[in-house]
Write a protein that holds these residues in place. Sequence first.
Motif, PDB file in Angstrom:
ATOM      1  N   LEU A  16       0.863  -1.184   0.000  1.00  0.00           N
ATOM      2  CA  LEU A  16       0.000   0.000   0.000  1.00  0.00           C
ATOM      3  C   LEU A  16       0.899   1.234   0.000  1.00  0.00           C
ATOM      4  CD1 LEU A  16      -2.526  -1.118   2.789  1.00  0.00           C
ATOM      5  CD2 LEU A  16      -2.881  -1.235   0.313  1.00  0.00           C
ATOM      6  N   SER A  17       0.692   2.134  -0.948  1.00  0.00           N
ATOM      7  CA  SER A  17       1.511   3.362  -0.983  1.00  0.00           C
ATOM      8  C   SER A  17       0.790   4.472  -0.238  1.00  0.00           C
ATOM      9  CB  SER A  17       1.723   3.841  -2.412  1.00  0.00           C
ATOM     10  OG  SER A  17       2.143   2.782  -3.208  1.00  0.00           O
ATOM     11  N   VAL A  18       1.507   5.169   0.612  1.00  0.00           N
ATOM     12  CA  VAL A  18       0.931   6.314   1.331  1.00  0.00           C
ATOM     13  C   VAL A  18       1.852   7.526   1.149  1.00  0.00           C
ATOM     14  CG1 VAL A  18      -0.302   4.971   3.102  1.00  0.00           C
ATOM     15  CG2 VAL A  18       2.089   5.613   3.503  1.00  0.00           C
ATOM     16  N   GLU A  19       1.313   8.705   1.329  1.00  0.00           N
ATOM     17  CA  GLU A  19       2.122   9.931   1.280  1.00  0.00           C
ATOM     18  C   GLU A  19       3.153   9.890   2.392  1.00  0.00           C
ATOM     19  OE1 GLU A  19       1.999  11.860  -1.692  1.00  0.00           O
ATOM     20  OE2 GLU A  19       2.429  13.413  -0.159  1.00  0.00           O
ATOM     21  N   ARG A  20       2.653   9.606   3.601  1.00  0.00           N
ATOM     22  CA  ARG A  20       3.523   9.515   4.788  1.00  0.00           C
ATOM     23  C   ARG A  20       2.928   8.470   5.721  1.00  0.00           C
ATOM     24  NH1 ARG A  20       0.787  11.294   8.952  1.00  0.00           N
ATOM     25  NH2 ARG A  20      -0.955  12.685   8.514  1.00  0.00           N
ATOM     26  N   VAL A  93       1.874  -7.178   5.117  1.00  0.00           N
ATOM     27  CA  VAL A  93       1.364  -5.875   4.674  1.00  0.00           C
ATOM     28  C   VAL A  93       2.553  -4.919   4.670  1.00  0.00           C
ATOM     29  CG1 VAL A  93      -0.194  -3.949   5.161  1.00  0.00           C
ATOM     30  CG2 VAL A  93      -0.922  -6.293   5.627  1.00  0.00           C
ATOM     31  N   ILE A  94       2.804  -4.335   3.518  1.00  0.00           N
ATOM     32  CA  ILE A  94       3.960  -3.449   3.360  1.00  0.00           C
ATOM     33  C   ILE A  94       3.452  -2.063   2.979  1.00  0.00           C
ATOM     34  CG2 ILE A  94       6.063  -3.028   2.008  1.00  0.00           C
ATOM     35  CD1 ILE A  94       6.006  -6.169   1.520  1.00  0.00           C
ATOM     36  N   THR A  95       3.773  -1.083   3.802  1.00  0.00           N
ATOM     37  CA  THR A  95       3.378   0.289   3.482  1.00  0.00           C
ATOM     38  C   THR A  95       4.627   1.030   3.026  1.00  0.00           C
ATOM     39  OG1 THR A  95       1.972   0.048   5.414  1.00  0.00           O
ATOM     40  CG2 THR A  95       1.947   2.175   4.360  1.00  0.00           C
ATOM     41  N   THR A  96       4.532   1.702   1.895  1.00  0.00           N
ATOM     42  CA  THR A  96       5.689   2.479   1.417  1.00  0.00           C
ATOM     43  C   THR A  96       5.275   3.946   1.326  1.00  0.00           C
ATOM     44  OG1 THR A  96       5.075   2.047  -0.883  1.00  0.00           O
ATOM     45  CG2 THR A  96       6.720   0.591   0.080  1.00  0.00           C
ATOM     46  N   ASP A  97       6.202   4.846   1.683  1.00  0.00           N
ATOM     47  CA  ASP A  97       5.851   6.271   1.627  1.00  0.00           C
ATOM     48  C   ASP A  97       6.502   6.946   0.421  1.00  0.00           C
ATOM     49  OD1 ASP A  97       8.483   6.765   2.261  1.00  0.00           O
ATOM     50  OD2 ASP A  97       8.079   7.770   4.164  1.00  0.00           O
TER      51      ASP A  97
END
Length: 281
Positions: A16-20, A93-97
Amino acid sequence: MSKISVIGIAGESVFLSVERFGKTGETTVATSYHSELGGKGFNQAIAAARFGVDVSFLGAAYIEDIKHFTDIAERCGVTARFVGKCKRSPYAVITTDKNGDNQVCVYGGAQLEEKDVEAFESEIRSSDILLLNNETPYSVNKKALEIAKANGVRVILNPAPARKCDKEFLDDIFIFTPNEHETEGLEEYRNVIVTLGDKGCFIRENGEHISAEKLSSVVDTTGAGDTFNGILAACIANGESIRSACEKANVGAAIKVGRQYILESIPSREEIEKFMEGRNG
Ligand code: RIB
């Protein structure tokens, strides 16, 4: 052809890509979604296979996932043995900023047991290197190390995620590859290569620091360590020096970081060599 065996987890990784990244209790909104097969050991196996060595992978999976996982591994040049379990396959679950940094949370799910490693003995025995990491149970790694030791096979341990291990176990490891946060408990060992992200890596044996390649843009740092480990293991299996193995592993990790996700982003040996030729004029 040189051969390595890799033991680890394989399962769905959701990106999941997030701004921050959010603060505790905060909900953030993802701007993109992607799903692929991952797991540290699985990624490492792919990195080694793309470098051109023969790779045998052992993992566990929910029985109904075995065919799908095996097909993906095969397409990536990895001979995989998945032991069927009545538990869901591993899941991450991998979150990338926006800076390409990541936060990873892994659910172990179906896990290997000692008896599964015993059944993998012939693969370990016929390998030049056995590559282990800490996403598998400690008892599994201990059994694998015991088999490797009995057969004179050198073991590389990527101690990720960090966990406490007995001195008896650590004493038999050929090379440790922690990142800066995973060095605790390894203070007394010289056979340590510390990965330093955008600063490259440090070979403790001779105090040498090998700088990372400078990239114009960092897209996604996830899987860079796995890429480094797979290439390092492949190079050492091929008889290269630690220095040369680290240089190539650094380049491989740098190429990966310039691309999004992991599975399709791990570079081949040709790409690594081409990059190095270009760099050397
Ligand atoms: O190192 C990245 C890997 O760690 C991901 O593929 C994820 O599955 C986790 O295991």
